[in-house]
Design a protein around this motif. Structure first.
Motif: not given
Length: 152
Positions: A7-27
């Motif tokens: 559950k920890t991995t799933h929750t944090l991986n969801d947040l990683i994916a959204i933060a990665r979206d943001g990083r790529e979009f900002y770049e």
């Protein structure tokens, strides 16, 4: 891997994916806008998103999981829409508006993870620790969007 670690991995991986979206979009936005201040802001916020993803990834590894290494379909669609919107109007405002919405999405996901009683304590702790930084990024983009709207 225990159910709590899953559950920890799933929750944090969801947040990683959204933060990665943001990083790529900002770049991408930093490459597309002409305004020097916006380029610098977008580059800085891309770095913040990368740092958040890395920190969350470390927590996923500590829980015995594999950190997410891609973004989300919604993030990809938002980027395509932003390109279209920027091509049809004020490029700088178009990117700022879409990036502010991306910040809304990340902030909402962090708030939900921090307040969800089903989120394991280890995940909730790291999310709660990072939440002020996520909130600060959101506020910067919200304020920039409002200032640009008023100036138009």
């Amino acid at each position: 891997m225990s159910d709590i670690n899953k559950k920890t991995t799933h929750t944090l991986n969801d947040l990683i994916a959204i933060a990665r979206d943001g990083r790529e979009f900002y770049e991408e936005a930093a490459q597309k806008v002409d305004d020097v201040d916006l380029k610098a802001l977008f580059t800085r916020l891309a770095g913040v998103k990368a740092a958040i993803s890395n920190e969350l990834g470390g927590a996923v590894q500590a829980a015995g999981g594999t950190p997410e290494d891609s973004g989300t379909m919604a993030g990809n669609m938002r980027q395509m829409y932003a390109k279209l919107r920027a091509g049809l109007g004020d490029k700088e405002y178009g990117y700022v508006a879409e990036l502010e919405e991306s910040e809304d999405r990340l902030l909402k996901a962090f708030r939900e993870a921090a307040s969800d009683n089903d989120t394991p304590a280890a995940a909730r702790d790291i999310v709660s620790r990072l939440l002020p930084e996520v909130q600060a990024c959101h506020d910067v983009m919200r304020d920039r969007k409002l200032a640009m709207k008023r100036a138009a």
